[in-house]
Design a protein around this motif. Structure first.
Motif, PDB file in Angstrom:
ATOM      1  N   LEU A   1      65.377  11.814  -4.154  1.00 19.55           N
ATOM      2  CA  LEU A   1      64.602  12.070  -3.015  1.00 19.55           C
ATOM      3  C   LEU A   1      64.094  10.818  -2.418  1.00 19.55           C
ATOM      4  O   LEU A   1      64.022  10.535  -1.336  1.00 19.55           O
ATOM      5  CB  LEU A   1      63.730  13.143  -3.008  1.00 19.55           C
ATOM      6  N   GLN A   2      63.589   9.865  -3.413  1.00 20.18           N
ATOM      7  CA  GLN A   2      63.052   8.756  -2.859  1.00 20.18           C
ATOM      8  C   GLN A   2      64.052   7.689  -2.580  1.00 20.18           C
ATOM      9  O   GLN A   2      63.898   6.854  -1.545  1.00 20.18           O
ATOM     10  CB  GLN A   2      62.009   8.210  -4.153  1.00 20.18           C
ATOM     11  N   ALA A   3      65.241   7.718  -3.338  1.00 18.70           N
ATOM     12  CA  ALA A   3      66.303   6.781  -2.880  1.00 18.70           C
ATOM     13  C   ALA A   3      66.783   7.306  -1.566  1.00 18.70           C
ATOM     14  O   ALA A   3      67.142   6.293  -0.715  1.00 18.70           O
ATOM     15  CB  ALA A   3      67.552   6.880  -3.876  1.00 18.70           C
ATOM     16  N   ALA A   4      66.889   8.595  -1.196  1.00 16.79           N
ATOM     17  CA  ALA A   4      67.220   8.918   0.244  1.00 16.79           C
ATOM     18  C   ALA A   4      66.307   8.413   1.085  1.00 16.79           C
ATOM     19  O   ALA A   4      66.503   7.944   2.255  1.00 16.79           O
ATOM     20  CB  ALA A   4      67.441  10.465   0.286  1.00 16.79           C
ATOM     21  N   ALA A   5      64.979   8.675   0.866  1.00 14.88           N
ATOM     22  CA  ALA A   5      63.658   8.153   1.809  1.00 14.88           C
ATOM     23  C   ALA A   5      64.097   6.751   2.023  1.00 14.88           C
ATOM     24  O   ALA A   5      63.687   6.206   3.324  1.00 14.88           O
ATOM     25  CB  ALA A   5      62.557   8.719   1.192  1.00 14.88           C
ATOM     26  N   LEU A   6      64.347   5.963   1.037  1.00 12.24           N
ATOM     27  CA  LEU A   6      64.352   4.309   1.199  1.00 12.24           C
ATOM     28  C   LEU A   6      65.399   4.213   2.408  1.00 12.24           C
ATOM     29  O   LEU A   6      65.186   3.337   3.073  1.00 12.24           O
ATOM     30  CB  LEU A   6      64.614   3.698  -0.017  1.00 12.24           C
ATOM     31  N   GLY A   7      66.642   4.719   1.885  1.00 13.20           N
ATOM     32  CA  GLY A   7      67.595   4.648   3.097  1.00 13.20           C
ATOM     33  C   GLY A   7      67.251   5.048   4.395  1.00 13.20           C
ATOM     34  O   GLY A   7      67.647   4.286   5.325  1.00 13.20           O
ATOM     35  N   LEU A   8      66.427   5.998   4.561  1.00 13.55           N
ATOM     36  CA  LEU A   8      66.147   6.343   5.917  1.00 13.55           C
ATOM     37  C   LEU A   8      65.161   5.694   6.498  1.00 13.55           C
ATOM     38  O   LEU A   8      64.935   5.634   8.015  1.00 13.55           O
ATOM     39  CB  LEU A   8      65.477   7.976   5.690  1.00 13.55           C
ATOM     40  N   THR A   9      64.511   4.739   6.056  1.00  7.62           N
ATOM     41  CA  THR A   9      63.355   3.647   6.611  1.00  7.62           C
ATOM     42  C   THR A   9      63.973   2.914   7.303  1.00  7.62           C
ATOM     43  O   THR A   9      63.523   1.902   8.283  1.00  7.62           O
ATOM     44  CB  THR A   9      62.381   3.107   5.409  1.00  7.62           C
ATOM     45  N   GLY A  10      65.280   2.586   7.234  1.00  4.44           N
ATOM     46  CA  GLY A  10      66.068   1.339   8.071  1.00  4.44           C
ATOM     47  C   GLY A  10      65.844   0.014   7.331  1.00  4.44           C
ATOM     48  O   GLY A  10      65.154  -0.203   6.424  1.00  4.44           O
ATOM     49  N   GLY A  11      66.639  -0.950   8.059  1.00  7.40           N
ATOM     50  CA  GLY A  11      66.468  -2.324   7.390  1.00  7.40           C
ATOM     51  C   GLY A  11      65.223  -2.982   7.557  1.00  7.40           C
ATOM     52  O   GLY A  11      64.583  -3.611   6.504  1.00  7.40           O
TER      53      GLY A  11
END
Length: 348
Positions: free
Chosen positions: A270-280
């Motif tokens: 879930l944290q990995a997914a959240a990191l991807g969702l924050t954008g560049g």
């Protein structure tokens, strides 16, 4: 299907009393599971839930594990679904002790303020202003009686170093060491878990309630640390049955280890997914992030007990904090979150 107040016999002296799920749409409070256990001549009650029906089930369970000549009531943390019948301690008719975590006293005395603080953080996702929503939620749990005449805090007792197998915890022991209360403080500030040594039960209460804590005083590192420690206790044979606050079943041995490992794997995913969702650039508005995060939670099936949009929004904010983002200065609850600069302006 289970129903509120159903009893699961663990052994002749131990019963899990089943609660129920939250249903905000129908104004139904959730009720946490409770453990009722006899250690020698001592009745041990771990959490008391809420509602008159659950109170009656606790009395039935206490009669089932008897006889006992003294009682010990242990509160794992101060959330209303765990503490509503705490004054049951005054009705047992034997010498009784009741302990609660000191760091949860404020929310037990004034639960509305606790929930206002939680809901203010997600004003953009809440259906009512935080004070009105907090009052509505707390009202679902009335009558709530979190204190008994004998209530004390654990912290009034000397803190102990508790060795279980190869692991070391701090906490408190009762009933000649048969009952161990271990500090965990992940799900909320005062949380404890309970180990019943003579029957091998480890009661996780709400430390396993989903892959990411939702409350403003949750600590994700502590949640993950205690999950790993408890898995080790099962691997070493120091615990054999896992119970918690909102799973209406028992997990034994290898099944418990697999469940705990699964929670840790969910947390990292879930944290990995959240990191991807924050954008560049790592700058996001909570409202926009939460919509995408809710989909990741749904896709992974990691929402924990009592999933609903408000709790998901609260989880999302905690996830942003875990990623190192912080809200930018603004009075708006939906102000963007971003990573603080590593260097102050003008520094070399």
């Amino acid at each position: 299907m289970t129903a509120l107040g159903d009893l699961i016999d663990i052994d002749d002296g131990t019963v899990l009393v089943l609660g129920r799920e939250l249903d905000l749409a129908h104004d139904q409070p959730d009720v946490a599971n409770a453990l009722v256990h006899r250690a020698g001549e001592t009745l041990v009650v771990v959490d008391t839930g809420v509602t008159a029906a659950f109170r009656a089930a606790l009395r039935t369970a206490a009669d089932r594990v008897g006889p006992w000549s003294r009682a010990l009531v242990l509160t794992t943390h101060g959330h209303p679904d765990h503490v509503g019948n705490n004054d049951l301690a005054d009705e047992l008719g034997v010498p009784v002790e009741h302990y609660v975590p000191a760091r949860d006293l404020d929310q037990m005395r004034d639960p509305e303020s606790y929930w206002v603080r939680s809901f203010e953080r997600i004003a953009w996702a809440a259906p009512l202003p935080a004070p009105a929503l907090a009052a509505k939620v707390v009202s679902l749990f009335e009558p709530m009686r979190p204190f008994a005449a004998t209530t004390r805090t654990y912290e009034e007792l000397p803190l102990e170093l508790i060795r279980i197998g190869s692991l070391r915890f701090t906490g408190w022991t009762f009933a000649d060491g048969a009952v161990r209360v271990l500090r965990s403080q992940g799900h909320c500030a005062g949380h404890v878990i309970v180990h019943l040594g003579d029957c091998g039960v480890l009661h996780l209460s709400d430390e396993g309630n989903g892959a990411c804590g939702a409350m403003y005083d949750a600590d994700q590192v502590k949640i993950q640390t205690v999950l790993g420690a408890v898995a080790r206790l099962f691997e070493e044979g120091e615990a054999s049955i896992l119970t918690d606050g909102h799973t209406f079943a028992l997990r034994r041995g290898a099944e418990a280890v697999s469940h705990l490992d699964g929670l840790l794997e969910q947390a990292t995913a879930l944290q990995a997914a959240a990191l991807g969702l924050t954008g560049g650039n790592g700058r996001v508005r909570p409202s926009a992030f939460t919509g995408r995060y809710a989909q990741a939670v749904a896709d992974g099936g990691v929402g924990g007990a009592n999933p609903n949009p408000m709790f998901t929004a609260m989880m999302a904010l905690n996830e942003l904090g875990e990623l190192g983002l912080r809200p930018e200065p603004d009075d708006d609850a939906d102000t963007p979150w971003s990573r603080p600069a590593l260097r102050q302006e003008g520094s070399p």
